[in-house]
Design an enzyme around this catalytic site. Structure first.
Site, PDB file in Angstrom:
ATOM      1  CG  HIS A  74      -2.150  -0.819   1.024  1.00  0.00           C
ATOM      2  ND1 HIS A  74      -3.391  -0.453   1.493  1.00  0.00           N
ATOM      3  CD2 HIS A  74      -2.324  -1.982   0.384  1.00  0.00           C
ATOM      4  CE1 HIS A  74      -4.281  -1.365   1.144  1.00  0.00           C
ATOM      5  NE2 HIS A  74      -3.652  -2.314   0.477  1.00  0.00           N
ATOM      6  N   PRO A 295      -5.238   0.639  18.583  1.00  0.00           N
ATOM      7  CG  PRO A 295      -7.174  -0.474  17.929  1.00  0.00           C
ATOM      8  CD  PRO A 295      -6.513   0.141  19.111  1.00  0.00           C
ATOM      9  CE  LYS A 299       3.138   3.376  13.396  1.00  0.00           C
ATOM     10  NZ  LYS A 299       3.527   2.929  12.089  1.00  0.00           N
TER      11      LYS A 299
HETATM   12  P1  FAD Z   1       0.083 -11.791  21.539  1.00  0.00           P
HETATM   13  O1  FAD Z   1      -0.240 -11.768  20.113  1.00  0.00           O
HETATM   14  O2  FAD Z   1      -0.873 -11.360  22.555  1.00  0.00           O
HETATM   15  O3  FAD Z   1       0.730 -13.186  21.892  1.00  0.00           O
HETATM   16  C1  FAD Z   1       0.976 -13.615  23.228  1.00  0.00           C
HETATM   17  C2  FAD Z   1       0.854 -15.133  23.307  1.00  0.00           C
HETATM   18  O4  FAD Z   1       1.172 -15.557  24.631  1.00  0.00           O
HETATM   19  C3  FAD Z   1      -0.559 -15.611  23.031  1.00  0.00           C
HETATM   20  O5  FAD Z   1      -0.533 -16.635  22.077  1.00  0.00           O
HETATM   21  C4  FAD Z   1      -1.056 -16.091  24.389  1.00  0.00           C
HETATM   22  O6  FAD Z   1      -1.989 -17.157  24.274  1.00  0.00           O
HETATM   23  C5  FAD Z   1       0.235 -16.530  25.052  1.00  0.00           C
HETATM   24  N1  FAD Z   1       0.169 -16.537  26.519  1.00  0.00           N
HETATM   25  C6  FAD Z   1      -0.474 -15.679  27.323  1.00  0.00           C
HETATM   26  N2  FAD Z   1      -0.313 -16.015  28.613  1.00  0.00           N
HETATM   27  C7  FAD Z   1       0.463 -17.120  28.628  1.00  0.00           C
HETATM   28  C8  FAD Z   1       0.971 -17.948  29.660  1.00  0.00           C
HETATM   29  N3  FAD Z   1       0.702 -17.679  30.952  1.00  0.00           N
HETATM   30  N4  FAD Z   1       1.730 -19.023  29.322  1.00  0.00           N
HETATM   31  C9  FAD Z   1       2.007 -19.283  28.011  1.00  0.00           C
HETATM   32  N5  FAD Z   1       1.535 -18.532  26.993  1.00  0.00           N
HETATM   33  C10 FAD Z   1       0.775 -17.467  27.294  1.00  0.00           C
HETATM   34  N6  FAD Z   1      -0.965  -4.281  15.361  1.00  0.00           N
HETATM   35  C11 FAD Z   1      -0.392  -3.849  14.212  1.00  0.00           C
HETATM   36  O7  FAD Z   1       0.842  -3.728  14.149  1.00  0.00           O
HETATM   37  N7  FAD Z   1      -1.140  -3.552  13.088  1.00  0.00           N
HETATM   38  C12 FAD Z   1      -2.494  -3.668  13.114  1.00  0.00           C
HETATM   39  O8  FAD Z   1      -3.115  -3.449  12.075  1.00  0.00           O
HETATM   40  C13 FAD Z   1      -3.135  -4.075  14.334  1.00  0.00           C
HETATM   41  N8  FAD Z   1      -4.467  -4.208  14.422  1.00  0.00           N
HETATM   42  C14 FAD Z   1      -5.040  -4.725  15.555  1.00  0.00           C
HETATM   43  C15 FAD Z   1      -6.407  -4.887  15.581  1.00  0.00           C
HETATM   44  C16 FAD Z   1      -7.011  -5.414  16.715  1.00  0.00           C
HETATM   45  C17 FAD Z   1      -8.517  -5.562  16.733  1.00  0.00           C
HETATM   46  C18 FAD Z   1      -6.231  -5.809  17.849  1.00  0.00           C
HETATM   47  C19 FAD Z   1      -6.879  -6.402  19.078  1.00  0.00           C
HETATM   48  C20 FAD Z   1      -4.865  -5.646  17.824  1.00  0.00           C
HETATM   49  C21 FAD Z   1      -4.253  -5.101  16.679  1.00  0.00           C
HETATM   50  N9  FAD Z   1      -2.877  -4.931  16.609  1.00  0.00           N
HETATM   51  C22 FAD Z   1      -2.307  -4.430  15.470  1.00  0.00           C
HETATM   52  C23 FAD Z   1      -2.031  -5.300  17.737  1.00  0.00           C
HETATM   53  C24 FAD Z   1      -1.363  -6.666  17.555  1.00  0.00           C
HETATM   54  O9  FAD Z   1      -2.329  -7.636  17.275  1.00  0.00           O
HETATM   55  C25 FAD Z   1      -0.579  -7.050  18.815  1.00  0.00           C
HETATM   56  O10 FAD Z   1       0.264  -5.971  19.171  1.00  0.00           O
HETATM   57  C26 FAD Z   1       0.262  -8.316  18.616  1.00  0.00           C
HETATM   58  O11 FAD Z   1      -0.567  -9.458  18.654  1.00  0.00           O
HETATM   59  C27 FAD Z   1       1.320  -8.472  19.725  1.00  0.00           C
HETATM   60  O12 FAD Z   1       1.999  -9.706  19.580  1.00  0.00           O
HETATM   61  P2  FAD Z   1       2.611 -10.440  20.851  1.00  0.00           P
HETATM   62  O13 FAD Z   1       3.237 -11.691  20.329  1.00  0.00           O
HETATM   63  O14 FAD Z   1       3.425  -9.487  21.631  1.00  0.00           O
HETATM   64  O15 FAD Z   1       1.370 -10.766  21.786  1.00  0.00           O
HETATM   65  C1  DHB Z   2      -6.200  -2.903  10.695  1.00  0.00           C
HETATM   66  C2  DHB Z   2      -6.082  -2.679  12.035  1.00  0.00           C
HETATM   67  C3  DHB Z   2      -5.612  -1.464  12.484  1.00  0.00           C
HETATM   68  O1  DHB Z   2      -5.470  -1.222  13.797  1.00  0.00           O
HETATM   69  C4  DHB Z   2      -5.260  -0.471  11.586  1.00  0.00           C
HETATM   70  O2  DHB Z   2      -4.823   0.716  12.055  1.00  0.00           O
HETATM   71  C5  DHB Z   2      -5.355  -0.714  10.239  1.00  0.00           C
HETATM   72  C6  DHB Z   2      -5.822  -1.939   9.796  1.00  0.00           C
HETATM   73  C7  DHB Z   2      -6.704  -4.208  10.223  1.00  0.00           C
HETATM   74  O3  DHB Z   2      -7.040  -5.061  11.068  1.00  0.00           O
HETATM   75  O4  DHB Z   2      -6.803  -4.401   9.007  1.00  0.00           O
END
Ligand code: FAD
Ligand code: DHB
Length: 402
Positions: A74, A295, A299
């Site tokens: 994009h 969100p 980021k």
């Molecule tokens: P998580 O993805 O939360 O992974 C953590 C893992 O640890 C999970 O699998 C969990 O089950 C496991 N866990 C938890 N507790 C324990 C335990 N006690 N023992 C063992 N395992 C455990 N970010 C972007 O960059 N771009 C986007 O467009 C964007 N859109 C989003 C839209 C939505 C609706 C949401 C909710 C979030 C969005 N985010 C976005 C944020 C992004 O999804 C998160 O920042 C990302 O998932 C972080 O990754 P992580 O691996 O740090 O944590």
């Molecule tokens: C999406 C999520 C976001 O938080 C964003 O800023 C842009 C796109 C997505 O889930 O597609």
């Protein structure tokens, strides 16, 4: 059962999986412990927008092949005021940088497949994970897997277990400083197998509240509307949600919007959160375990990736027999970038959402600022460079600029 590894990785979200993949490629032994099932982790619908730095890191980790083939580059993004949209030319305003639309589900599946292909120690359904002796020279992790208790001795623990995980909770309260903002609304998201209403994303400030048009592929759309935290997805039958999106995104987008049944519908709360420092003894926090952004601006996943890039580099240096300097610098280095993304996400949320206490003045300030961005190339360049991901020199407040 007793085992030993170099790095115990807690959590198989994007942060934990990418870290263990980078460590494995450098010849470092690690074990990943994930509480949920593989099916659950692979199906969790979340992020969709990857910065160039994240794409490059996934490439370096050897999992960029499908992303290069199926990801959607994009070069621009749209902002709208009451349905009247304008474009920010990301590519033109940032010297050729852009973002890639590729779902977090796909990133996770690619990483899990890479782990499976090499028979990596990745354990789903690990229960009662507990961290021990983190400030000693010999930390360990205990857990129960398929009914059998295990003790895993290690050199370092990587806490990649998200906001609700056990890693940050294992740090004594007096050893952490927490900074937080909660927002009085959430995002109701819908995923549907229909073509997107636009070739680029639309972030819309509407008097009825924020809306976002996004996508996963040319045949799969992702949309969000701002809702009060008291709302429930059951109150939003598909037709009501499509009607609301049509109003908030404006007549142009509404005319191009294809409606269809929801594959997924859920509400996510919005929060800004940072825990400092991102290290406690031999425990290193990465991703959502250490920080959350609202969100708006996409980021969260990208910050998880940049943390892991720094942490992998430091662990590889140390475990290859080198110095601890990288590990000592990890928290400050990661936090510099985290705070830049916290600022952008907080600012973009404030600019585009309707707050419960907002009066006519506050709303006109939002509209004036959006119209300024529309009119000024300088202002559009500021948004663009943040949206595509700031260079590391900016994140360090200029101190790394050399
Ligand atoms: P998580 O993805 O939360 O992974 C953590 C893992 O640890 C999970 O699998 C969990 O089950 C496991 N866990 C938890 N507790 C324990 C335990 N006690 N023992 C063992 N395992 C455990 N970010 C972007 O960059 N771009 C986007 O467009 C964007 N859109 C989003 C839209 C939505 C609706 C949401 C909710 C979030 C969005 N985010 C976005 C944020 C992004 O999804 C998160 O920042 C990302 O998932 C972080 O990754 P992580 O691996 O740090 O944590
Ligand atoms: C999406 C999520 C976001 O938080 C964003 O800023 C842009 C796109 C997505 O889930 O597609």
């Amino acid at each position: 059962m007793r085992h030993r590894t170099q790095v115990a990785v807690i959590g198989a979200g994007p942060a934990g999986l990418l870290l263990s993949q980078l460590l494995f490629r450098a010849g470092i032994d690690c074990v990943v412990l994930e509480r949920r099932s593989r099916a659950h982790v692979e199906a969790r619908i979340r992020a969709g927008v990857l910065e160039q730095g994240t794409v490059d890191l996934l490439d370096r980790a050897g999992v960029g092949e499908r992303l290069r083939r199926e990801g959607l580059p994009h070069h621009g993004v749209r902002l709208a005021v009451d349905g009247d949209a304008f474009r920010i030319d990301l590519h033109g305003l940032t010297g050729g940088r852009s973002v890639t639309v590729y779902g977090q589900t796909e990133v996770t599946q690619d990483l899990i497949r890479a782990h499976r292909d090499r028979g990596a120690a990745l354990h789903f359904g690990a229960e009662e994970v507990a961290l021990h002796d983190l400030t000693s020279g010999a930390p360990s992790v205990t857990y129960v897997h398929e009914g059998v208790p295990h003790r895993l001795s290690c050199d370092y623990v990587a806490g990649c277990d998200g906001y609700h995980g056990v890693a940050r909770a294992s740090v004594p309260a007096e050893a952490l400083r927490v900074f937080e903002r909660e927002y009085p609304f959430g995002w109701l998201g819908i995923l549907a197998d229909v073509p997107p209403c636009d070739s680029e994303l639309i972030y819309s400030n509407h008097v009825r509240g924020f809306a976002l048009a996004s996508m996963r592929s040319p045949t799969r759309s992702r949309y969000y509307v701002q809702v009060p935290l008291t709302e429930r997805p059951e109150n939003w039958p598909d037709e009501r949600l499509w009607d609301e999106l049509a109003v908030r995104l404006g007549p142009g987008a509404a005319a191009r919007m294809t409606r269809g049944p929801a594959i997924e519908k859920s509400i996510a709360p919005l929060r800004s959160f940072v825990a400092e420092p991102m290290r406690h003894g031999r425990l290193f926090l990465a991703g959502d375990a250490a920080h959350i952004v609202p969100p708006t601006g996409a980021k969260g996943l990208n910050l998880a990736a940049s943390d892991v890039g720094f942490l992998a580099e430091a662990l590889i240096e140390r475990l290859a027999g080198g110095s601890e300097a990288g590990l000592d610098a990890y928290s400050a280095r990661a936090l510099a970038r985290v705070w830049m993304a916290e600022r952008f996400s907080w600012w973009f949320t404030g600019l585009t959402h309707r707050f419960p206490d907002m009066d006519g003045f506050a709303r006109r300030m939002q509209v004036a600022e959006l119209n300024y961005i529309r009119a000024s190339e300088t202002a559009r360049a500021t948004v663009a460079e943040n949206y595509v991901g700031l260079p590391l020199a900016y994140a360090a407040g200029g101190r790394d600029a050399r």
